[in-house]
Design a protein around this motif. Structure first.
Motif, PDB file in Angstrom:
ATOM      1  N   ARG A  76      -3.792   7.320  -3.488  1.00 53.11           N
ATOM      2  CA  ARG A  76      -3.442   6.049  -2.863  1.00 53.11           C
ATOM      3  C   ARG A  76      -3.264   4.993  -3.951  1.00 53.11           C
ATOM      4  NH1 ARG A  76      -3.387   9.413   0.449  1.00 53.11           N
ATOM      5  NH2 ARG A  76      -4.257   9.390   2.589  1.00 53.11           N
TER       6      ARG A  76
ATOM      7  N   GLU B  29       0.752   5.760  -0.029  1.00 56.41           N
ATOM      8  CA  GLU B  29       0.059   7.050  -0.065  1.00 56.41           C
ATOM      9  C   GLU B  29       0.794   8.005  -0.995  1.00 56.41           C
ATOM     10  OE1 GLU B  29      -0.491   8.639   3.801  1.00 56.41           O
ATOM     11  OE2 GLU B  29      -1.373   6.806   4.648  1.00 56.41           O
ATOM     12  N   TRP B  30       0.057   8.661  -1.838  1.00 57.01           N
ATOM     13  CA  TRP B  30       0.604   9.564  -2.851  1.00 57.01           C
ATOM     14  C   TRP B  30       1.840   8.923  -3.505  1.00 57.01           C
ATOM     15  CZ3 TRP B  30      -2.584  13.141  -4.386  1.00 57.01           C
ATOM     16  CH2 TRP B  30      -3.511  13.670  -3.484  1.00 57.01           C
TER      17      TRP B  30
ATOM     18  N   LYS C 180       0.855  -1.184   0.000  1.00 58.45           N
ATOM     19  CA  LYS C 180       0.000   0.000   0.000  1.00 58.45           C
ATOM     20  C   LYS C 180       0.898   1.245   0.000  1.00 58.45           C
ATOM     21  CE  LYS C 180      -3.345  -0.001   2.982  1.00 58.45           C
ATOM     22  NZ  LYS C 180      -4.061  -0.108   4.291  1.00 58.45           N
TER      23      LYS C 180
ATOM     24  N   TYR D  96      -8.665   2.401   1.145  1.00 57.07           N
ATOM     25  CA  TYR D  96      -7.313   2.222   1.696  1.00 57.07           C
ATOM     26  C   TYR D  96      -7.367   2.005   3.212  1.00 57.07           C
ATOM     27  CZ  TYR D  96      -2.323   3.360   2.404  1.00 57.07           C
ATOM     28  OH  TYR D  96      -0.978   3.325   2.743  1.00 57.07           O
ATOM     29  N   GLU D  97      -8.279   2.729   3.878  1.00 58.09           N
ATOM     30  CA  GLU D  97      -8.388   2.629   5.329  1.00 58.09           C
ATOM     31  C   GLU D  97      -9.133   1.366   5.775  1.00 58.09           C
ATOM     32  OE1 GLU D  97      -6.809   4.581   7.333  1.00 58.09           O
ATOM     33  OE2 GLU D  97      -6.097   5.885   5.697  1.00 58.09           O
TER      34      GLU D  97
ATOM     35  N   MET E  62      -9.102   6.490  -1.052  1.00 59.69           N
ATOM     36  CA  MET E  62      -8.662   6.796   0.306  1.00 59.69           C
ATOM     37  C   MET E  62      -9.551   6.094   1.332  1.00 59.69           C
ATOM     38  SD  MET E  62      -7.769  10.857  -0.230  1.00 59.69           S
ATOM     39  CE  MET E  62      -7.325  11.152   1.462  1.00 59.69           C
TER      40      MET E  62
END
Length: 254
Positions: free
Chosen positions: A202, A170-171, A168, A242-243, A239
């Protein structure tokens, strides 16, 4: 009686003499008369009847009579390649053209996230991607699934299979693979993460493949077959996903 006859003869002689004298003196009297008054002409010497009184030679030299001719305006056919030749006309007021509606930059309503019933065979926590309907489902524990709209591979880049999320980010940074740069020589070899990055906010990497579930800075492409095989989502949707999932999550692409 005789005396009266003589008198008549004398009278006749006198009358004849008088008549002869009058006849002989008449031409002299006529010749002695005063000349007739001169002919008075109109001040406009160009009038046609005056020209007729002039000798033939003078008539040729006289100025021609100018008559005002009424010329009807001629409407010429429009000549598009030479606007100056077109007649000048009063143009009607032109209505301002309505600005064409800009291409929608929003995602179609049917591809916005929602909760739907799910009675499939996959366990809760599984991600199921239906490339035909362009939807991604995250199966939940209560017989429902969270449904998101996605963009899928364009013709020639479709694929199906089962993988797991192995990483995974982020940006994420973007390094276009060699195969992609061969097709698109204009692509950079590296692009740092950020709002302009095609991978969006993500990225969820699928096994050892080059495919990812990632965000996009082009939300209007969601619901369409536009990618090189990756699964696109709106930045806010990826996003959220992703969580909710972690590394090792099962992903089924059908």
């Amino acid at each position: 009686m005789f005396q009266l006859r003589i008198t008549s003869s004398k009278l006749l002689v006198l009358a004849g003499a008088l008549f002869l004298n009058t006849a002989l003196s008449l031409p002299q009297a006529v010749a002695g008369q005063v000349s007739p008054p001169p002919l008075v002409l109109s001040p406009n010497l160009a009038e046609p009847w005056v020209l007729q009184l002039q000798p033939r030679a003078s008539r040729r030299a006289a100025a021609p009579v100018q008559r005002r001719q009424v010329v009807q305006p001629q409407v010429r056919r429009a000549n598009w390649w030479s606007p100056r030749q077109q007649p000048v006309r009063q143009q009607p007021l032109r209505q301002q053209p309505q600005a064409s509606a800009p291409k929608s930059r929003q995602t179609a309503p049917q591809f916005l996230p929602t909760i739907v019933d799910y009675d499939g065979k996959h366990k809760p926590g599984t991600i199921v991607i239906d490339t035909n309907t362009r939807h991604l489902y995250l199966v939940q524990n209560d017989g429902t699934a969270r449904r998101y709209g996605v963009g899928v591979g364009k013709p020639g880049f479709e694929w199906a299979g089962t993988h797991k999320i192995t990483r995974k980010s982020e940006w994420p940074d973007w390094r276009p693979p060699a195969e992609m740069r061969k097709r698109r020589p204009d692509l950079p070899t590296f692009m740092a993460g950020g709002p302009q990055n095609p991978l969006g906010a993500r990225a969820l990497y699928l096994g050892s493949t080059l495919y990812r579930i990632h965000g996009s800075n082009q939300p209007w492409t969601i619901g369409h077959a536009v990618s090189s095989g990756c699964i696109r989502m709106r930045n806010e949707d990826v996003m959220d996903l992703y969580e909710r999932v972690g590394v090792g999550t099962k992903v089924i692409v059908i």
